[in-house]
Structures are given as structure tokens and as C-alpha cells.
Design an enzyme around this catalytic site. Sequence first.
Site: not given
Ligand code: HEM
Length: 391
Positions: A214, A301
Amino acid sequence: SLFGYAGAAGVGAAAGIVGGRVSLGDPPGPHGLPVGEGVTRQRHDPYGVHQSGILTPAPAAHRLLALDLLGKTDAGALARLMRVWSGTIAALMAGRPAPGDATPDLAQEGVSLTITVGMGPGVFRLPGLEDKRPAGFQDIPPMDHDKLQERWVGGDLVVMVQADDETTVAHASRRMTVDARPFALPRWSQAGSWRGVDPSGNPVTGRNLFGQVDGSRNPSAEELGQALWSTDGWLSNGTQLVVRRIQMDLDEWDALVRDRQEKAVGRNLQDGAPLTGGSEKDDIDRTAQVDGVPVVALDAHARRAHPAENRGRRMLRRGVNYSHVDDAGQETAGLLFMAFQASIAEQFIPVQQTLDASDALNEWTTAIGSAVFALPPGFSADHHLASGLFD
Ligand code: HEM
């Protein structure tokens, strides 16, 4: 490494920093292994253009403490608290006891301590500060998937304490709480942890409690530029913080086959690489199809949160894991999600709305807490925290 959710040294190192850090060399770790540079055993500079604790690499132990102002605390009293806190932060981060500390031996150098301070919406309702509310600084509107619990919502002030160990965090949090007593009382406290190092102590992107890597696509400070730092009046060189306590249903998640888990994000679990191929830091290929079916599902996601689906909007994510046993002995777990951006209204809220409308992860994640804070710029020996707010 230029991308670190919380863990990788990259977020800090790439910044060229800003809130600086002083390496204490490479002392041997457990079993005589060298300890990786840049994550543990640091001494961060309390002074600088920006506050520390935002771009500095995330250490193991984290605590967020929200406080509410007492009715008698006016703008002048708040300025006095900021002066007191500035002195305490400068001392503790340098490894010196804070003024009035009856446990001075707990202060230690080289424990990667940072203490970061922010102001909630209530501060901008104080007489004389009503017109100081920064542009775009607002509460998160209700989302369909939210199940907010009052005990994790809001706050007039926040103190973020981070260090290599929980004892240092507990000591520093207490110093800040005791300083605040004449002005503000604790509202909620949330603890989290992060593992941003591999077994040899080298920086890596950490994992959340779903087991996902993450933070892989977190932008560097250069990429974010003015998307991270405010240019608005007294908040210039400060930023805006969103805190979301997001509960994760680990039992339901455990019951899924691995393939289904990976589809929900669009990245694999082993090393976080896109399902369309490549390695951890690579972007997903949003166009790739097999037999006319997108390889990264439309509700994955990583696709839904992607800047390309959100008019280029970005943020610095710095979440940490929580595992909490409540008064009834029930264990809950999740992500203490933190996002930093110049404008909550223009960055976090629209991306969160995209995810609320459709995100495969919504089936296993529920926001149960929410708070917003304006984080003043860095301070110095001559100018205390948020001094520009009171001019
Ligand atoms: C990407 C998990 C909540 C925004 C990711 C990734 C994972 C992840 C595994 C892919 C790896 C990475 O690029 O970091 C989670 C989990 C969440 C959560 C388990 C809740 C428990 C959120 C929330 C937001 C968010 C609330 C914003 C409102 C993003 C963004 C990316 C991302 C902007 C990168 C997308 C990209 O540029 O490729 N998240 N996330 N996430 N997440 Fe989350």
C-alpha cells in the site's frame, strides 16, 4: 525509491527535505544486520519550511490525538498554547526533556520522533479568526458507505506523534497533552503502526492488514509540488489533512480466493505489481483487455482512485494500520487513512466521491471516523507554530 505510502524513505528523501533529517550512521541491527538508512534511528529537524512528520519516512509507531478547545480559550490563549507546544516539540525532537517534564530520562535522540500539529474547523470559529479559514478547508460531506461513530469524528486541534517505538510516542503524546490542559482537552486518540522496512532494515513500501502493498503509486514531493503545499495566506507552506478511520472486514476478506482479492485492487498481492504486468512501482494499464474484458476491472480500487479517472487530482497518502480492542473486548482492525493536500475541497473530496460511487473495496471497508485539520507551515526558534495565523 520515489513512491512510499508511508514506509519508503522515498517520500522524505525525494523531497530534498524540508524538515530535514540527520542520520546517526548505520548502527548494527538485530542479528548484526546493518540497519537501513532513512527509516529508523533518525533525528529529524523540528525547524524548517514545512512541519516534519509529513514527508519524513513513516516509522513504526504512530498516534493521532485530537483535542477540543475549552470554552475560555480565545485566539490569544491558543497562540500561547502554540508557543508552549513549539518549545516542547523542539526539545523532544532534539532528544532533550521538555520544560517541566518529571520524566526527563524518557527523552532520547535518534528515535525518529516527529510531532506535527494541526487546527480543526472550530479554530476558525473563534472571534478574530473567522476570516482565517483556508480556502478549500472543509469537513468531508457524508458518503453513502460511511458509518461514522461520533467517538472518532472531529476535533479542534490534532497532534500527530510518530517514532520508532511506542514508548517514545506515549511519552511525547503525554507531554503535549499536559501542556494543552489549560487550553484544550483530549477528544479522541488513535494509534497505528507501520512496517516500512524489510527484515534487513531496508526501506520498502509497507502493507496494510489486507496484506496489500500500500503506497506504491504515492506521488513524490516534486510530483505533488503545489498540490501538497498551500499557497493560501497564513497556511502557505502548510497543508490540509484528512483523517479517515476505515474499518476493514478481515473475516470476510480472509474468505475470498486470492484472485478475487487481487481483482478488487487491480494489483497482485505478492509484490503489488499491476495485474497488467510490470513491477510494483509501475502504473496499471487501463486499456489492457483479454477477450474484450478489461484486465483491471472497471471498479478496481487502483483504477477508480487513479488520477486519470479524477481529472488529475492527487494527494499524499500516509496511512497506518490499526488493530483495536474495544471496551467489550471486541477486536476491530483497519486503516488509519491520512491524506495531505493543498485543498480538501478540490482534491480529497472529489476522489472520495468517485470511490463512494463505485469501488470494489467498498464491500470490505467502512469509514467509521472522519476529521480534517489545517497543518500550519514549519516553525523556527524565532517564530512559533502558526504564528502567521495570529498576525
Ligand atoms: C491506491 C488500498 C482507501 C486513494 C491503493 C492501492 C491499495 C490501496 C492496495 C494500490 C497501491 C498503491 O498505489 O498505493 C486501500 C485501502 C483503503 C484505501 C485498503 C481503505 C481501507 C483509499 C481512500 C482513498 C484512496 C479513502 C482516497 C479517497 C488511493 C489512491 C491510490 C490508491 C489515490 C493510487 C492510485 C494510482 O495513482 O494508481 N489503495 N485504499 N484509497 N488509493 Fe487506496
